[in-house]
Design a protein around this motif. Structure first.
Motif, PDB file in Angstrom:
ATOM      1  N   ASN A  33       0.843  -1.186   0.000  1.00 47.17           N
ATOM      2  CA  ASN A  33       0.000   0.000   0.000  1.00 47.17           C
ATOM      3  C   ASN A  33       0.887   1.248   0.000  1.00 47.17           C
ATOM      4  N   PRO A  34       0.587   2.262  -0.834  1.00 53.86           N
ATOM      5  CA  PRO A  34       1.433   3.467  -0.872  1.00 53.86           C
ATOM      6  C   PRO A  34       1.569   4.159   0.474  1.00 53.86           C
ATOM      7  N   LEU A  35       0.497   4.166   1.272  1.00 57.27           N
ATOM      8  CA  LEU A  35       0.569   4.811   2.586  1.00 57.27           C
ATOM      9  C   LEU A  35       1.503   4.044   3.526  1.00 57.27           C
ATOM     10  N   THR A  36       1.409   2.712   3.483  1.00 61.00           N
ATOM     11  CA  THR A  36       2.296   1.892   4.302  1.00 61.00           C
ATOM     12  C   THR A  36       3.739   2.054   3.865  1.00 61.00           C
ATOM     13  N   ALA A  37       3.959   2.092   2.558  1.00 63.72           N
ATOM     14  CA  ALA A  37       5.308   2.276   2.032  1.00 63.72           C
ATOM     15  C   ALA A  37       5.879   3.625   2.462  1.00 63.72           C
ATOM     16  N   ALA A  38       5.039   4.670   2.382  1.00 64.76           N
ATOM     17  CA  ALA A  38       5.481   6.000   2.788  1.00 64.76           C
ATOM     18  C   ALA A  38       5.772   6.057   4.283  1.00 64.76           C
ATOM     19  N   ALA A  39       4.971   5.346   5.080  1.00 65.28           N
ATOM     20  CA  ALA A  39       5.181   5.337   6.530  1.00 65.28           C
ATOM     21  C   ALA A  39       6.511   4.682   6.880  1.00 65.28           C
ATOM     22  N   GLY A  40       6.813   3.564   6.218  1.00 62.56           N
ATOM     23  CA  GLY A  40       8.085   2.903   6.455  1.00 62.56           C
ATOM     24  C   GLY A  40       9.259   3.790   6.092  1.00 62.56           C
ATOM     25  N   ALA A  41       9.145   4.484   4.949  1.00 60.78           N
ATOM     26  CA  ALA A  41      10.212   5.394   4.527  1.00 60.78           C
ATOM     27  C   ALA A  41      10.355   6.553   5.498  1.00 60.78           C
ATOM     28  N   PHE A  42       9.221   7.029   6.009  1.00 61.00           N
ATOM     29  CA  PHE A  42       9.250   8.156   6.964  1.00 61.00           C
ATOM     30  C   PHE A  42       9.991   7.786   8.241  1.00 61.00           C
ATOM     31  N   PHE A  43       9.673   6.622   8.783  1.00 58.78           N
ATOM     32  CA  PHE A  43      10.298   6.225  10.044  1.00 58.78           C
ATOM     33  C   PHE A  43      11.799   5.979   9.872  1.00 58.78           C
ATOM     34  N   LEU A  44      12.206   5.516   8.695  1.00 57.93           N
ATOM     35  CA  LEU A  44      13.630   5.365   8.444  1.00 57.93           C
ATOM     36  C   LEU A  44      14.329   6.728   8.385  1.00 57.93           C
ATOM     37  N   GLY A  45      13.596   7.731   7.911  1.00 64.11           N
ATOM     38  CA  GLY A  45      14.181   9.057   7.779  1.00 64.11           C
ATOM     39  C   GLY A  45      14.166   9.880   9.048  1.00 64.11           C
ATOM     40  N   VAL A  46      13.414   9.438  10.059  1.00 61.86           N
ATOM     41  CA  VAL A  46      13.323  10.204  11.307  1.00 61.86           C
ATOM     42  C   VAL A  46      14.687  10.358  11.974  1.00 61.86           C
ATOM     43  N   ARG A  47      15.570   9.394  11.771  1.00 62.26           N
ATOM     44  CA  ARG A  47      16.885   9.465  12.423  1.00 62.26           C
ATOM     45  C   ARG A  47      17.636  10.736  12.019  1.00 62.26           C
ATOM     46  N   ASN A  48      17.356  11.256  10.823  1.00 66.39           N
ATOM     47  CA  ASN A  48      18.052  12.456  10.378  1.00 66.39           C
ATOM     48  C   ASN A  48      17.729  13.661  11.254  1.00 66.39           C
ATOM     49  N   ALA A  49      16.526  13.667  11.837  1.00 68.77           N
ATOM     50  CA  ALA A  49      16.168  14.763  12.731  1.00 68.77           C
ATOM     51  C   ALA A  49      17.060  14.768  13.974  1.00 68.77           C
ATOM     52  N   PHE A  50      17.386  13.577  14.474  1.00 67.93           N
ATOM     53  CA  PHE A  50      18.270  13.488  15.635  1.00 67.93           C
ATOM     54  C   PHE A  50      19.703  13.864  15.259  1.00 67.93           C
ATOM     55  N   TYR A  51      20.115  13.506  14.043  1.00 58.36           N
ATOM     56  CA  TYR A  51      21.424  13.967  13.571  1.00 58.36           C
ATOM     57  C   TYR A  51      21.470  15.495  13.576  1.00 58.36           C
ATOM     58  N   GLY A  52      20.373  16.087  13.112  1.00 57.85           N
ATOM     59  CA  GLY A  52      20.326  17.543  13.006  1.00 57.85           C
ATOM     60  C   GLY A  52      20.494  18.243  14.340  1.00 57.85           C
ATOM     61  N   LEU A  53      19.970  17.657  15.412  1.00 54.69           N
ATOM     62  CA  LEU A  53      20.113  18.258  16.735  1.00 54.69           C
ATOM     63  C   LEU A  53      21.586  18.378  17.121  1.00 54.69           C
TER      64      LEU A  53
END
Length: 240
Positions: free
Chosen positions: A74-94
């Protein structure tokens, strides 16, 4: 007693910083070709493929998204998985925001380049000057090369034919694991990584595409819970 003077970290030559940054940028940027081919093979147009690299620009999330779509997820599920993988970048940014201390008007643009590779190169530098140089050179070289090779991969997908026959469908997990492995330094980090792999691979045959990645995220709290229980048991036994 007189306090010992603090020694300033030894500066690193600019040429050495640029060399290391370009090495990372070129090595990782070339894998954009595999993403372009994989994305086109998943049914995305060349324009959509290039837009992902230009606007998302985080390889693991991009590969996760097109991989889930290619598997019929499902596109929404695929996007959610990609989003959670990308969340780590926010912690890098801090962490990088404190280290780089960039002017306010530059930060929104620099945030787009906060990924695994730029973070690794930046944190390896001894001074703020070399950190800024390493971040800039890594981000610029990787962004340009990643997007260029994405375009070439998308355009060349038809000439290549079946991407599965070339094994390019395995490029995304191979690249991601190659980037992740050096970061797993402690026993707890290795336990989290190992459990996440077991969960993702074990649930792959029984859950819809994209969902195993989300479930694998539970590896971190599970390991922390077990570690916390062991620590409490140790304290209890010592108190007896």
């Amino acid at each position: 007693m007189r306090a010992e003077p603090e020694h300033e970290p030894e500066a690193k030559p600019d040429s050495a910083v640029v060399r290391d940054a370009l090495g990372v940028g070129v090595a990782v940027g070339l894998s954009g070709f595999a993403f372009g081919v994989t994305s086109a093979g998943a049914g995305l147009t060349v324009l959509q493929t290039c837009a992902l690299s230009l606007l998302v620009f985080t390889g693991a999330s991009q590969f996760a998204l097109v991989g889930a779509l290619a598997a019929g997820g499902n596109p929404l599920t695929a996007a959610a998985g990609a989003f959670f993988l990308g969340v780590r970048n926010a912690f890098y940014g801090l962490r990088l925001s404190q280290l780089l201390a960039l002017p306010r008007f530059v930060r929104p643009f620099a945030a787009h380049w906060v990924i695994d590779e730029t973070t690794a190169v930046t944190l390896a530098q001894p001074t703020r000057r070399s950190a800024r140089l390493g971040f800039t050179v890594t981000g610029l070289s990787l962004y340009v090369l990643w997007n260029l090779t994405t375009l070439l991969g998308g355009l060349g997908a038809e000439a290549i034919g079946d991407t599965d026959a070339w094994g390019l469908d395995a490029a995304s997990p191979a690249v991601f694991l190659a980037l992740l492995a050096p970061m797993l330094r402690t026993t707890m980090e290795r336990a989290v990584g190992g459990l996440a792999v077991v969960l993702a691979l074990g649930l792959l045959p029984v859950l819809p595409a994209g969902v195993p990645v989300l479930v694998a995220a539970l590896a971190a709290p599970a390991v922390l819970y077990v570690q916390g229980r062991r620590a409490r048991n140790t304290v209890t036994e010592e108190a007896r």
